[in-house]
Design a protein around this motif. Structure first.
Motif, PDB file in Angstrom:
ATOM      1  N   LEU A 109       0.829  -1.189   0.000  1.00  0.00           N
ATOM      2  CA  LEU A 109       0.000   0.000   0.000  1.00  0.00           C
ATOM      3  C   LEU A 109       0.872   1.251   0.000  1.00  0.00           C
ATOM      4  CD1 LEU A 109      -2.853   1.190   0.216  1.00  0.00           C
ATOM      5  CD2 LEU A 109      -2.638   1.052   2.687  1.00  0.00           C
ATOM      6  N   ARG A 110       1.956   1.204   0.809  1.00  0.00           N
ATOM      7  CA  ARG A 110       2.855   2.359   0.847  1.00  0.00           C
ATOM      8  C   ARG A 110       3.541   2.540  -0.493  1.00  0.00           C
ATOM      9  NH1 ARG A 110       7.164   2.480   5.483  1.00  0.00           N
ATOM     10  NH2 ARG A 110       8.167   1.012   4.122  1.00  0.00           N
ATOM     11  N   ASN A 111       3.934   1.427  -1.128  1.00  0.00           N
ATOM     12  CA  ASN A 111       4.564   1.534  -2.452  1.00  0.00           C
ATOM     13  C   ASN A 111       3.587   2.081  -3.470  1.00  0.00           C
ATOM     14  OD1 ASN A 111       7.021   0.637  -1.592  1.00  0.00           O
ATOM     15  ND2 ASN A 111       6.627  -1.517  -2.085  1.00  0.00           N
ATOM     16  N   LEU A 112       2.299   1.705  -3.356  1.00  0.00           N
ATOM     17  CA  LEU A 112       1.288   2.220  -4.261  1.00  0.00           C
ATOM     18  C   LEU A 112       1.145   3.722  -4.073  1.00  0.00           C
ATOM     19  CD1 LEU A 112      -0.940   1.779  -6.331  1.00  0.00           C
ATOM     20  CD2 LEU A 112      -2.502   1.253  -4.455  1.00  0.00           C
ATOM     21  N   ARG A 113       1.149   4.170  -2.800  1.00  0.00           N
ATOM     22  CA  ARG A 113       1.053   5.611  -2.549  1.00  0.00           C
ATOM     23  C   ARG A 113       2.281   6.332  -3.083  1.00  0.00           C
ATOM     24  NH1 ARG A 113      -1.340   4.840   3.239  1.00  0.00           N
ATOM     25  NH2 ARG A 113      -3.561   4.872   2.747  1.00  0.00           N
ATOM     26  N   LYS A 114       3.456   5.748  -2.876  1.00  0.00           N
ATOM     27  CA  LYS A 114       4.673   6.376  -3.395  1.00  0.00           C
ATOM     28  C   LYS A 114       4.620   6.437  -4.915  1.00  0.00           C
ATOM     29  CE  LYS A 114       7.877   5.500   0.350  1.00  0.00           C
ATOM     30  NZ  LYS A 114       9.095   4.852   0.766  1.00  0.00           N
TER      31      LYS A 114
ATOM     32  N   GLU B 140       4.806  14.863   0.598  1.00  0.00           N
ATOM     33  CA  GLU B 140       5.829  14.165   1.381  1.00  0.00           C
ATOM     34  C   GLU B 140       5.404  14.040   2.839  1.00  0.00           C
ATOM     35  OE1 GLU B 140      10.362  14.983   2.817  1.00  0.00           O
ATOM     36  OE2 GLU B 140       9.897  15.439   0.723  1.00  0.00           O
ATOM     37  N   LEU B 141       4.847  15.118   3.381  1.00  0.00           N
ATOM     38  CA  LEU B 141       4.399  15.084   4.777  1.00  0.00           C
ATOM     39  C   LEU B 141       3.197  14.150   4.957  1.00  0.00           C
ATOM     40  CD1 LEU B 141       4.801  18.854   5.650  1.00  0.00           C
ATOM     41  CD2 LEU B 141       6.156  16.952   6.555  1.00  0.00           C
ATOM     42  N   LYS B 142       2.270  14.160   4.012  1.00  0.00           N
ATOM     43  CA  LYS B 142       1.124  13.252   4.089  1.00  0.00           C
ATOM     44  C   LYS B 142       1.579  11.801   4.023  1.00  0.00           C
ATOM     45  CE  LYS B 142      -2.896  15.735   2.416  1.00  0.00           C
ATOM     46  NZ  LYS B 142      -3.896  15.842   1.354  1.00  0.00           N
ATOM     47  N   ASP B 143       2.521  11.533   3.138  1.00  0.00           N
ATOM     48  CA  ASP B 143       3.039  10.169   3.005  1.00  0.00           C
ATOM     49  C   ASP B 143       3.707   9.717   4.301  1.00  0.00           C
ATOM     50  OD1 ASP B 143       3.632   7.760   1.562  1.00  0.00           O
ATOM     51  OD2 ASP B 143       5.687   8.492   1.302  1.00  0.00           O
ATOM     52  N   LEU B 144       4.475  10.588   4.905  1.00  0.00           N
ATOM     53  CA  LEU B 144       5.136  10.265   6.164  1.00  0.00           C
ATOM     54  C   LEU B 144       4.104  10.004   7.265  1.00  0.00           C
ATOM     55  CD1 LEU B 144       7.691   9.928   7.845  1.00  0.00           C
ATOM     56  CD2 LEU B 144       7.728  12.422   8.149  1.00  0.00           C
TER      57      LEU B 144
ATOM     58  N   ASN C  35       0.999   9.036   6.916  1.00  0.00           N
ATOM     59  CA  ASN C  35       0.310   7.780   6.619  1.00  0.00           C
ATOM     60  C   ASN C  35       1.185   6.571   6.958  1.00  0.00           C
ATOM     61  OD1 ASN C  35      -2.009   9.062   5.716  1.00  0.00           O
ATOM     62  ND2 ASN C  35      -1.373   9.054   3.581  1.00  0.00           N
ATOM     63  N   SER C  36       2.463   6.648   6.654  1.00  0.00           N
ATOM     64  CA  SER C  36       3.374   5.541   6.970  1.00  0.00           C
ATOM     65  C   SER C  36       3.448   5.305   8.478  1.00  0.00           C
ATOM     66  CB  SER C  36       4.778   5.828   6.431  1.00  0.00           C
ATOM     67  OG  SER C  36       4.771   5.873   5.032  1.00  0.00           O
ATOM     68  N   ILE C  37       3.504   6.380   9.226  1.00  0.00           N
ATOM     69  CA  ILE C  37       3.555   6.266  10.682  1.00  0.00           C
ATOM     70  C   ILE C  37       2.259   5.643  11.209  1.00  0.00           C
ATOM     71  CG2 ILE C  37       3.646   7.580  12.848  1.00  0.00           C
ATOM     72  CD1 ILE C  37       5.449   9.606  11.289  1.00  0.00           C
ATOM     73  N   SER C  38       1.137   6.068  10.667  1.00  0.00           N
ATOM     74  CA  SER C  38      -0.153   5.511  11.103  1.00  0.00           C
ATOM     75  C   SER C  38      -0.256   4.028  10.792  1.00  0.00           C
ATOM     76  CB  SER C  38      -1.305   6.256  10.429  1.00  0.00           C
ATOM     77  OG  SER C  38      -1.356   7.588  10.861  1.00  0.00           O
ATOM     78  N   ILE C  39       0.225   3.629   9.644  1.00  0.00           N
ATOM     79  CA  ILE C  39       0.204   2.211   9.268  1.00  0.00           C
ATOM     80  C   ILE C  39       1.073   1.402  10.238  1.00  0.00           C
ATOM     81  CG2 ILE C  39       0.971   0.560   7.502  1.00  0.00           C
ATOM     82  CD1 ILE C  39       0.057   2.689   5.413  1.00  0.00           C
ATOM     83  N   ALA C  40       2.247   1.917  10.546  1.00  0.00           N
ATOM     84  CA  ALA C  40       3.132   1.222  11.489  1.00  0.00           C
ATOM     85  C   ALA C  40       2.483   1.131  12.875  1.00  0.00           C
ATOM     86  CB  ALA C  40       4.484   1.931  11.563  1.00  0.00           C
ATOM     87  N   SER C  41       1.858   2.214  13.322  1.00  0.00           N
ATOM     88  CA  SER C  41       1.177   2.208  14.623  1.00  0.00           C
ATOM     89  C   SER C  41       0.081   1.153  14.660  1.00  0.00           C
ATOM     90  CB  SER C  41       0.548   3.575  14.912  1.00  0.00           C
ATOM     91  OG  SER C  41       1.514   4.550  15.125  1.00  0.00           O
TER      92      SER C  41
END
Length: 186
Positions: A1-6, A79-83, A85-91
């Motif tokens: 999902l993160r790769n898709l967003r990137k 970039e900030l939104k992606d960061l 979202n990545s943090i939320s996914i990890a949480s």
């Protein structure tokens, strides 16, 4: 999902670059067409044509400057939104492990390192945002932006500040989740 967003973010950036390229090509084409028009005019109308060309060139430059500012601000926002979202996914991923109730030291260490990585990434992103803000403000001062364009730029800069606050909030939540997961070991 993160790769898709990137990939989507990269795709969005590529589209914006293509748009800028089309604008530059259009500027060159317009200048070429205008130059041909100047050659065909009589000498007494040359001054009028040159004045018109200068006005058109200034307008194209102003439009380019505005699009540049808009692109840079939007890239920083993405970039900030992606960061965030990545943090939320990890949480959320670690929360799932927490609710299962089994402590795994390697998993804890992995998420702790990921947290530190996100902290560094936030610092780097904040530095980039400050550079972008400075560049945009500099362009805004040297270009003849309309009041509406300046308003949009100001609003987007404000959104960058709130996006940084969102990332910081996500990081605080992630830290709480990591600490909660660590408490399972006892």
């Amino acid at each position: 999902l993160r790769n898709l967003r990137k990939d989507q973010n990269i795709s969005n950036i590529m589209v914006m670059k293509k748009i800028l390229l089309v604008i530059v090509i259009a500027m060159v084409g317009t200048l070429n067409a205008l130059a041909q028009d100047v050659d065909s005019l009589q000498i007494d109308s040359t001054e009028t044509s040159l004045d018109s060309l200068v006005v058109k060139l200034n307008t194209l430059q102003r439009n380019y400057d505005y699009l540049y500012c808009d692109l840079e601000l939007n890239k920083a926002q993405l970039e900030l939104k992606d960061l965030s979202n990545s943090i939320s996914i990890a949480s959320n991923s670690l929360l799932i492990s927490y609710y299962q109730g089994k402590y795994d030291r390697d998993l804890y260490d992995s998420y702790s390192r990921l947290y530190e990585s996100y902290l560094k990434n936030l610092d780097s992103s904040c530095d980039k945002v400050e550079v972008v803000k400075l560049a945009v403000v500099s362009k805004a001062l040297t270009s003849n932006f309309t009041e509406q364009e300046i308003g949009v730029i100001t609003k987007t800069i404000g959104l960058l500040d709130s996006s940084i606050a969102n990332v910081e909030s996500s990081l605080k939540h992630f830290k709480v989740v990591i600490d909660g997961y660590r408490s399972l070991r006892w």
